[in-house]
Design a protein around this motif. Structure first.
Motif, PDB file in Angstrom:
ATOM      1  N   MET A   2       0.492  -1.234  -0.241  1.00  0.00           N
ATOM      2  CA  MET A   2       0.129  -0.315  -0.044  1.00  0.00           C
ATOM      3  C   MET A   2       0.805   1.338   0.053  1.00  0.00           C
ATOM      4  O   MET A   2       1.582   1.288   0.500  1.00  0.00           O
ATOM      5  CB  MET A   2      -0.988   0.157   0.923  1.00  0.00           C
ATOM      6  CG  MET A   2      -2.303  -0.737   1.135  1.00  0.00           C
ATOM      7  SD  MET A   2      -3.499  -0.220   2.102  1.00  0.00           S
ATOM      8  CE  MET A   2      -2.986  -1.481   3.539  1.00  0.00           C
ATOM      9  N   VAL A  21      -3.408   1.806  -9.818  1.00  0.00           N
ATOM     10  CA  VAL A  21      -3.918   0.370  -9.059  1.00  0.00           C
ATOM     11  C   VAL A  21      -5.199  -0.693  -9.414  1.00  0.00           C
ATOM     12  O   VAL A  21      -4.807  -1.137  -9.437  1.00  0.00           O
ATOM     13  CB  VAL A  21      -5.633   1.097  -8.649  1.00  0.00           C
ATOM     14  CG1 VAL A  21      -6.771   0.358  -8.190  1.00  0.00           C
ATOM     15  CG2 VAL A  21      -5.238   2.398  -7.342  1.00  0.00           C
ATOM     16  N   LYS A  26      -2.556  -2.175  -7.461  1.00  0.00           N
ATOM     17  CA  LYS A  26      -1.513  -1.122  -6.307  1.00  0.00           C
ATOM     18  C   LYS A  26      -2.416  -0.817  -4.899  1.00  0.00           C
ATOM     19  O   LYS A  26      -3.813  -0.849  -5.648  1.00  0.00           O
ATOM     20  CB  LYS A  26      -1.090  -0.001  -6.656  1.00  0.00           C
ATOM     21  CG  LYS A  26       0.107   0.181  -7.599  1.00  0.00           C
ATOM     22  CD  LYS A  26       0.810   1.050  -7.485  1.00  0.00           C
ATOM     23  CE  LYS A  26       2.549   1.401  -8.297  1.00  0.00           C
ATOM     24  NZ  LYS A  26       2.951   2.489  -8.688  1.00  0.00           N
ATOM     25  N   ARG A  27      -3.018  -0.741  -3.821  1.00  0.00           N
ATOM     26  CA  ARG A  27      -3.614  -0.131  -2.574  1.00  0.00           C
ATOM     27  C   ARG A  27      -2.748   0.966  -2.469  1.00  0.00           C
ATOM     28  O   ARG A  27      -1.817   1.668  -2.083  1.00  0.00           O
ATOM     29  CB  ARG A  27      -3.481  -0.967  -1.838  1.00  0.00           C
ATOM     30  CG  ARG A  27      -4.452  -2.155  -1.999  1.00  0.00           C
ATOM     31  CD  ARG A  27      -4.670  -2.671  -0.653  1.00  0.00           C
ATOM     32  NE  ARG A  27      -5.250  -4.741  -0.811  1.00  0.00           N
ATOM     33  CZ  ARG A  27      -4.931  -5.113  -0.051  1.00  0.00           C
ATOM     34  NH1 ARG A  27      -4.923  -4.905   1.140  1.00  0.00           N
ATOM     35  NH2 ARG A  27      -4.871  -6.710  -0.521  1.00  0.00           N
ATOM     36  N   VAL A  29      -3.813   4.486   0.512  1.00  0.00           N
ATOM     37  CA  VAL A  29      -4.242   4.831   1.283  1.00  0.00           C
ATOM     38  C   VAL A  29      -4.430   6.157   1.491  1.00  0.00           C
ATOM     39  O   VAL A  29      -3.373   6.667   0.951  1.00  0.00           O
ATOM     40  CB  VAL A  29      -3.737   4.367   2.542  1.00  0.00           C
ATOM     41  CG1 VAL A  29      -4.246   5.560   3.946  1.00  0.00           C
ATOM     42  CG2 VAL A  29      -3.528   3.213   3.129  1.00  0.00           C
ATOM     43  N   VAL A  39      -8.899   3.459   2.129  1.00  0.00           N
ATOM     44  CA  VAL A  39      -8.570   2.419   0.715  1.00  0.00           C
ATOM     45  C   VAL A  39      -8.849   2.651  -0.970  1.00  0.00           C
ATOM     46  O   VAL A  39     -10.328   2.490  -0.924  1.00  0.00           O
ATOM     47  CB  VAL A  39      -8.479   1.071   1.479  1.00  0.00           C
ATOM     48  CG1 VAL A  39      -7.293   0.745   0.470  1.00  0.00           C
ATOM     49  CG2 VAL A  39      -7.763   1.663   2.572  1.00  0.00           C
ATOM     50  N   VAL A  40      -8.092   3.444  -1.438  1.00  0.00           N
ATOM     51  CA  VAL A  40      -8.622   2.556  -3.021  1.00  0.00           C
ATOM     52  C   VAL A  40      -7.337   1.320  -3.719  1.00  0.00           C
ATOM     53  O   VAL A  40      -6.865   1.008  -3.251  1.00  0.00           O
ATOM     54  CB  VAL A  40      -7.843   3.726  -4.442  1.00  0.00           C
ATOM     55  CG1 VAL A  40      -8.844   4.137  -5.499  1.00  0.00           C
ATOM     56  CG2 VAL A  40      -9.381   5.027  -3.440  1.00  0.00           C
ATOM     57  N   MET A  41      -8.973   0.953  -4.088  1.00  0.00           N
ATOM     58  CA  MET A  41      -8.420  -0.535  -5.132  1.00  0.00           C
ATOM     59  C   MET A  41      -8.918  -0.941  -6.145  1.00  0.00           C
ATOM     60  O   MET A  41      -9.954  -0.481  -6.166  1.00  0.00           O
ATOM     61  CB  MET A  41      -8.271  -2.166  -4.073  1.00  0.00           C
ATOM     62  CG  MET A  41      -9.601  -2.394  -2.951  1.00  0.00           C
ATOM     63  SD  MET A  41      -9.863  -3.610  -2.341  1.00  0.00           S
ATOM     64  CE  MET A  41      -9.158  -2.853  -1.018  1.00  0.00           C
ATOM     65  N   SER A  42      -8.150  -1.661  -6.805  1.00  0.00           N
ATOM     66  CA  SER A  42      -9.045  -2.246  -7.525  1.00  0.00           C
ATOM     67  C   SER A  42     -10.338  -3.203  -7.515  1.00  0.00           C
ATOM     68  O   SER A  42     -10.427  -3.441  -6.861  1.00  0.00           O
ATOM     69  CB  SER A  42      -8.215  -3.213  -8.705  1.00  0.00           C
ATOM     70  OG  SER A  42      -7.947  -4.655  -8.012  1.00  0.00           O
ATOM     71  N   GLU A  45      -9.951  -7.049  -7.107  1.00  0.00           N
ATOM     72  CA  GLU A  45      -8.804  -7.703  -6.025  1.00  0.00           C
ATOM     73  C   GLU A  45     -10.265  -6.777  -4.587  1.00  0.00           C
ATOM     74  O   GLU A  45     -10.101  -8.274  -3.831  1.00  0.00           O
ATOM     75  CB  GLU A  45      -8.370  -6.244  -5.403  1.00  0.00           C
ATOM     76  CG  GLU A  45      -7.181  -6.299  -4.275  1.00  0.00           C
ATOM     77  CD  GLU A  45      -6.086  -5.513  -3.792  1.00  0.00           C
ATOM     78  OE1 GLU A  45      -4.945  -6.168  -3.210  1.00  0.00           O
ATOM     79  OE2 GLU A  45      -5.601  -4.508  -4.828  1.00  0.00           O
ATOM     80  N   LEU A  46     -11.037  -5.984  -4.861  1.00  0.00           N
ATOM     81  CA  LEU A  46     -12.160  -6.108  -4.061  1.00  0.00           C
ATOM     82  C   LEU A  46     -13.412  -7.399  -4.023  1.00  0.00           C
ATOM     83  O   LEU A  46     -13.553  -8.271  -2.612  1.00  0.00           O
ATOM     84  CB  LEU A  46     -12.990  -4.987  -4.175  1.00  0.00           C
ATOM     85  CG  LEU A  46     -14.329  -4.665  -3.473  1.00  0.00           C
ATOM     86  CD1 LEU A  46     -13.870  -4.688  -1.745  1.00  0.00           C
ATOM     87  CD2 LEU A  46     -14.969  -3.520  -3.403  1.00  0.00           C
TER      88      LEU A  46
END
Length: 85
Positions: A2, A21, A26-27, A29, A39-42, A45-46
């Motif tokens: 992160m 991302v 990538k994550r 914060v 937090v931002v994630m793809s 991934e979520l």
């Protein structure tokens, strides 16, 4: 892994960060006044995290997965080729 980024920088670089991302998994914060707020994630991934949580909530799943993992490390159990025949 992160990376931490201030919200002002996130806003400025939003299109590129969203690409990063998604492409590099990538994550990010996001901080506001130096404090972690989001937090931002793809989506991929979520969805993976949600599926893992769902599987791990099944009683006995973790024990079964660990048993299979140990068997695989010792070349025991059923091979994938035999399983799909």
């Amino acid at each position: 892994h992160m990376n931490t980024i201030a919200i002002s920088q996130f806003r400025a670089d939003l299109p590129q960060l969203i690409d990063d991302v998604n492409v590099y998994m990538k994550r990010l914060v996001i901080t506001v006044s130096g404090k972690s707020k989001a937090v931002v994630m793809s989506m991929e991934e979520l969805e993976s995290l949600e599926e893992t949580a769902k599987i791990m909530s099944i009683p006995g799943a973790k024990t079964s997965i660990m048993r299979g993992y140990k068997q695989a490390k010792m070349n025991q159990g059923i091979s994938f080729k035999k399983l799909v025949k």
